[in-house]
Design a protein around this motif. Structure first.
Motif: not given
Length: 132
Positions: A63-74, A110-117
């Motif tokens: 189970p989960y309730d937060y779907v995120a996008a993963w951004i890496t600062l290089q 950084l993990f941000v909301g998937a819709d905000e990526a």
């Protein structure tokens, strides 16, 4: 090679990259199951928290309730650098974007909301451009 500590250089050189996929935070009642491949694991008193690819969590019925996008600062940031997390999180917060920051040895993630990526990456690139 030691990581960068200068905040202006960190911000100007962060080169945010959006990793493919969608990621979810799951908390587990015991150990991390064999075969699960989390990209982040944090052991808390309540049980381990893992960040895993959404399809992996779905396949295991986690189970989960937060779907995120993963951004890496290089940029290779030093673990004792001061201000990067605050500057990045504050810049995103000013735009109404929540982020969860995880430091690896070489990079910050950084993990941000998937819709905000896309908005988050654009905002981070804007912040980096200001340092030039």
């Amino acid at each position: 090679m030691a990581g960068e500590r200068d905040l202006q250089k960190l911000l100007g050189g962060m080169r945010p990259v959006l990793n493919p996929g969608r990621y979810v935070y799951c908390t587990l009642p015991g150990k991390v199951p064999t075969g699960l491949r989390p990209v982040v694991t944090v052991v808390e008193a309540e049980g381990p928290t893992v960040v895993v690819a959404q399809e992996e969590a779905d396949a295991l019925g986690l189970p989960y309730d937060y779907v995120a996008a993963w951004i890496t600062l290089q940029i290779h940031s030093a673990l004792n650098a001061v201000g990067l997390t605050a500057a990045v999180a504050g810049h995103l917060a000013d735009r109404g974007i929540s982020c969860n920051v995880v430091a690896g040895f070489h990079h910050d993630h950084l993990f941000v909301g998937a819709d905000e990526a896309d908005r988050a990456v654009a905002a981070l690139r804007e912040l980096a451009a200001r340092q030039s």
